[in-house]
Write a protein that holds these residues in place. Sequence first.
Motif, short mmCIF file in Angstrom:
data_model
loop_
_atom_site.label_atom_id
_atom_site.label_comp_id
_atom_site.label_asym_id
_atom_site.label_seq_id
_atom_site.Cartn_x
_atom_site.Cartn_y
_atom_site.Cartn_z
N GLY A 60 0.92 -1.49 -0.27
CA GLY A 60 0.70 0.43 -0.36
C GLY A 60 0.79 1.04 0.21
N TRP A 107 4.61 -0.16 -6.65
CA TRP A 107 3.43 -1.15 -8.41
C TRP A 107 4.77 -1.03 -9.19
N ASP A 124 -5.83 -9.44 -1.26
CA ASP A 124 -6.65 -8.87 -2.65
C ASP A 124 -6.37 -9.37 -3.50
N HIS A 169 -7.00 -7.45 -7.32
CA HIS A 169 -6.51 -7.05 -8.03
C HIS A 169 -4.24 -6.67 -7.36
N GLU A 174 -8.64 -2.59 -14.04
CA GLU A 174 -9.11 -2.11 -13.22
C GLU A 174 -8.79 -2.23 -12.22
N ALA A 175 -7.29 -3.29 -12.21
CA ALA A 175 -6.08 -3.44 -10.45
C ALA A 175 -5.57 -2.39 -10.64
N ILE A 218 -5.88 0.51 -11.89
CA ILE A 218 -7.13 1.37 -11.07
C ILE A 218 -7.22 1.68 -9.35
N ALA A 219 -7.09 0.58 -9.58
CA ALA A 219 -7.57 0.69 -7.48
C ALA A 219 -6.45 0.49 -6.89
N ASN A 220 -5.02 0.63 -7.31
CA ASN A 220 -3.88 0.85 -6.76
C ASN A 220 -3.61 2.66 -6.58
N GLY A 221 -3.92 3.43 -7.51
CA GLY A 221 -3.78 4.91 -7.93
C GLY A 221 -3.59 4.96 -8.88
N ASP A 271 -7.91 6.83 -15.03
CA ASP A 271 -8.32 6.10 -15.55
C ASP A 271 -7.63 6.16 -16.91
#
Length: 243
Positions: A27, A32, A140, A142, A167-168, A170-173, A176
């Motif tokens: 996190g 990433w 998780d 993602h 999707e993964a 975007i879920a991690n910042g 779009d």
Amino acid sequence: MRENRGMVMARHWYSSVPVVDGLPLLGEPGFWAAHLVDLYEGEPPEAFGVDAGDAGAMLDRLQDKSAWPMFTVPLEGGFSIVVHYNSGEEYTTTDYFLVSPGGADVVLASPDEDRIGPGLCWPELVAILRAPDGADGVTDPHARLLLLLPALGDSRVPEEAVGAVVEALIANGAPDECEALARQLLAGHPMWGAQPWSFDTDERSWICDSELSHRQSPLGDHLPPAERAALADCLNPGTVTGA
């Protein structure tokens, strides 16, 4: 054809090096972008929605010779994929092991001088995105997808895979507008690229057509039938057919 080393006790020497739990890093800013750095050459870290300085600082942490991060991705049947950062004297590699409940390891992928990979095809990766109930480690979906992407190398990745990676991200910042980044991440590690796979219905195992991969033969082909079936099922939970 290169020798397939198959099931080996390849992680035993990690007990003598400074392995640390990598789970808290997932996190943190820049993780990433740092973890996937080999897969997006030409794209800036900002494509992940992070500052280049944060990505660089995280890369330094992942390559720290005094603290080697380890991540556990739990699978069905007590199996897991263990991701080890390995910071030697000259360079850092990221090693992927499929670990059985008994402690034996299959080397799935390693971008070291031996270039072992790819270790996963897309049907396997998408099948293990959901963690077993009550499991510990990286649960998780993602995070599981992004963490295991460097071990992927599949020339038949379907179009819906792009949406899953978007999707993964975007879920991690990530912003779009990250489809181009997602497509690049799915192109395969530069050490082995995208390779053809086929599903052996008799062996219930995916086979990779690459001399660099340990997946040239069915998983656990030397094991007793019950153990072989359990090993195959951990990467293909609930499925017995392939595309």
